[in-house]
Design a protein around this motif. Sequence first.
Motif, PDB file in Angstrom:
ATOM      1  N   LYS A 214       0.918  -1.197  -0.084  1.00 38.76           N
ATOM      2  CA  LYS A 214      -0.068   0.311  -0.112  1.00 38.76           C
ATOM      3  C   LYS A 214       1.008   0.948  -0.233  1.00 38.76           C
ATOM      4  O   LYS A 214       1.879   1.267   0.675  1.00 38.76           O
ATOM      5  N   PHE A 215       0.281   2.246  -0.624  1.00 39.71           N
ATOM      6  CA  PHE A 215       1.245   3.601  -1.051  1.00 39.71           C
ATOM      7  C   PHE A 215       0.160   4.645  -0.828  1.00 39.71           C
ATOM      8  O   PHE A 215      -0.758   4.736  -1.511  1.00 39.71           O
ATOM      9  N   ILE A 216       0.637   5.826  -0.248  1.00 43.71           N
ATOM     10  CA  ILE A 216       0.076   6.955  -0.249  1.00 43.71           C
ATOM     11  C   ILE A 216       1.094   8.156  -0.161  1.00 43.71           C
ATOM     12  O   ILE A 216       2.179   7.986   0.658  1.00 43.71           O
ATOM     13  N   ASP A 217       0.831   9.262  -0.740  1.00 45.65           N
ATOM     14  CA  ASP A 217       1.935  10.391  -0.835  1.00 45.65           C
ATOM     15  C   ASP A 217       0.785  11.680  -0.278  1.00 45.65           C
ATOM     16  O   ASP A 217      -0.208  11.779  -1.053  1.00 45.65           O
ATOM     17  N   ILE A 218       1.248  12.191   0.847  1.00 46.25           N
ATOM     18  CA  ILE A 218       0.355  13.192   1.355  1.00 46.25           C
ATOM     19  C   ILE A 218       0.789  14.664   0.827  1.00 46.25           C
ATOM     20  O   ILE A 218       0.297  15.652   1.531  1.00 46.25           O
ATOM     21  N   GLY A 219       1.506  14.682  -0.182  1.00 49.42           N
ATOM     22  CA  GLY A 219       2.124  16.053  -0.613  1.00 49.42           C
ATOM     23  C   GLY A 219       1.016  17.205  -1.124  1.00 49.42           C
ATOM     24  O   GLY A 219       1.320  18.498  -1.248  1.00 49.42           O
ATOM     25  N   ILE A 220      -0.243  16.691  -1.639  1.00 53.44           N
ATOM     26  CA  ILE A 220      -1.181  17.662  -2.029  1.00 53.44           C
ATOM     27  C   ILE A 220      -2.628  17.488  -1.454  1.00 53.44           C
ATOM     28  O   ILE A 220      -2.639  16.383  -0.741  1.00 53.44           O
ATOM     29  N   PRO A 221      -3.336  18.547  -1.312  1.00 52.98           N
ATOM     30  CA  PRO A 221      -4.547  18.342  -0.433  1.00 52.98           C
ATOM     31  C   PRO A 221      -5.407  17.132  -0.731  1.00 52.98           C
ATOM     32  O   PRO A 221      -5.822  16.558   0.202  1.00 52.98           O
ATOM     33  N   GLU A 222      -5.761  16.801  -1.978  1.00 50.18           N
ATOM     34  CA  GLU A 222      -6.415  15.697  -2.141  1.00 50.18           C
ATOM     35  C   GLU A 222      -6.132  14.428  -1.762  1.00 50.18           C
ATOM     36  O   GLU A 222      -7.026  13.666  -1.407  1.00 50.18           O
ATOM     37  N   ASP A 223      -4.862  14.133  -1.952  1.00 45.15           N
ATOM     38  CA  ASP A 223      -4.126  12.819  -1.378  1.00 45.15           C
ATOM     39  C   ASP A 223      -4.163  13.120   0.110  1.00 45.15           C
ATOM     40  O   ASP A 223      -4.109  11.937   0.743  1.00 45.15           O
ATOM     41  N   TYR A 224      -3.741  14.154   0.842  1.00 48.66           N
ATOM     42  CA  TYR A 224      -3.956  14.031   2.158  1.00 48.66           C
ATOM     43  C   TYR A 224      -5.249  13.818   2.874  1.00 48.66           C
ATOM     44  O   TYR A 224      -5.260  13.064   3.966  1.00 48.66           O
ATOM     45  N   GLU A 225      -6.304  14.328   2.080  1.00 51.50           N
ATOM     46  CA  GLU A 225      -7.490  13.741   2.690  1.00 51.50           C
ATOM     47  C   GLU A 225      -7.939  12.385   2.324  1.00 51.50           C
ATOM     48  O   GLU A 225      -8.454  11.641   3.241  1.00 51.50           O
ATOM     49  N   LYS A 226      -7.198  11.852   1.512  1.00 49.54           N
ATOM     50  CA  LYS A 226      -7.142  10.179   1.318  1.00 49.54           C
ATOM     51  C   LYS A 226      -6.787   9.651   2.413  1.00 49.54           C
ATOM     52  O   LYS A 226      -6.911   8.561   2.657  1.00 49.54           O
ATOM     53  N   ALA A 227      -5.696  10.180   2.896  1.00 49.41           N
ATOM     54  CA  ALA A 227      -4.830   9.558   3.895  1.00 49.41           C
ATOM     55  C   ALA A 227      -5.826   9.458   5.205  1.00 49.41           C
ATOM     56  O   ALA A 227      -5.631   8.324   6.006  1.00 49.41           O
ATOM     57  N   GLN A 228      -6.687  10.283   5.465  1.00 50.51           N
ATOM     58  CA  GLN A 228      -7.563   9.942   6.504  1.00 50.51           C
ATOM     59  C   GLN A 228      -8.120   8.568   6.446  1.00 50.51           C
ATOM     60  O   GLN A 228      -8.653   8.026   7.559  1.00 50.51           O
ATOM     61  N   GLN A 229      -8.797   8.111   5.412  1.00 51.75           N
ATOM     62  CA  GLN A 229      -9.141   6.937   5.190  1.00 51.75           C
ATOM     63  C   GLN A 229      -8.319   5.800   5.201  1.00 51.75           C
ATOM     64  O   GLN A 229      -8.588   4.569   5.478  1.00 51.75           O
ATOM     65  N   PHE A 230      -7.108   5.943   4.529  1.00 47.70           N
ATOM     66  CA  PHE A 230      -6.234   5.021   4.172  1.00 47.70           C
ATOM     67  C   PHE A 230      -5.617   4.573   5.600  1.00 47.70           C
ATOM     68  O   PHE A 230      -5.234   3.351   5.622  1.00 47.70           O
ATOM     69  N   PHE A 231      -5.623   5.239   6.788  1.00 40.85           N
ATOM     70  CA  PHE A 231      -5.125   4.969   8.068  1.00 40.85           C
ATOM     71  C   PHE A 231      -5.939   4.690   9.013  1.00 40.85           C
ATOM     72  O   PHE A 231      -5.926   4.407  10.152  1.00 40.85           O
ATOM     73  N   LYS A 232      -7.425   4.535   8.595  1.00 40.99           N
ATOM     74  CA  LYS A 232      -8.505   4.422   9.556  1.00 40.99           C
ATOM     75  C   LYS A 232      -8.357   3.095   9.927  1.00 40.99           C
ATOM     76  O   LYS A 232      -8.497   2.166   9.259  1.00 40.99           O
TER      77      LYS A 232
END
Length: 232
Positions: A214-232
């Motif tokens: 699994k991979f996520i990059d929080i560098g932009i607002p859209e993906d930062y918001e996705k991180a909230q669910q990614f780590f839920k």
Amino acid sequence: MQVLILAGGLGTRLKSVVQNLPKPMAPVQNRPFLEYLLDFWIDQKATAFYLSTCHLAEKIESHFSKSYRGCSIEQIKEPEPLGTGGGLLYALNKIGLNEDIVVVNGDTFFEIDFERMKAFHKEKKARLTMGLREVQLNNRYSGIELDDTQKVCMLAQRKTDSKHLLINAGVYILNPRWLLEQGFQVGGKYSLEDELFPLLIKKEAVYGFVSKGKFIDIGIPEDYEKAQQFFK
């Protein structure tokens, strides 16, 4: 195992949603993103961490101090913003290791198969191995091309006959002494992606290890918001 996390970026693209914090300290599920990185690498048997910092470094230092879950933390603050490559060189010179070290981008989380990556790095007798991840073709990331021996031979490759591309996912195994001997000026300003890597790739010195974690990059607002669910 010792891990260096590059945590000195300005986080310019995140300022609209994360203010007065360095990017790795952006809150995700009420925890700093950096804690998720530390947790993952402790699970991979990391025993000590170095944090390369600059922008709002005091926020990181006040939160973590000198240890986390029994692992030591040493913060290496850049005297001025040196860029991703400059910050890496400055930190490696301060650390003074001759043995391989793991380097991780402070704004990306990659659940890489690290045991296999270590074995690959050893098998290839590599000086620098880059963790790669396949993603859907997009306009955010440049692609990476490997030759038949798994050496990185090209950056910014976007194949029009494929719906996917390999990207640099922000995890590296490298030999510090070797990198410091490649002619770059310690204390100079460099981009890791635009200056260090292209030169090292021309020297046929960079290998690529592909993992499906699994991979996520929080560098932009859209993906930062996705991180909230990614780590839920």
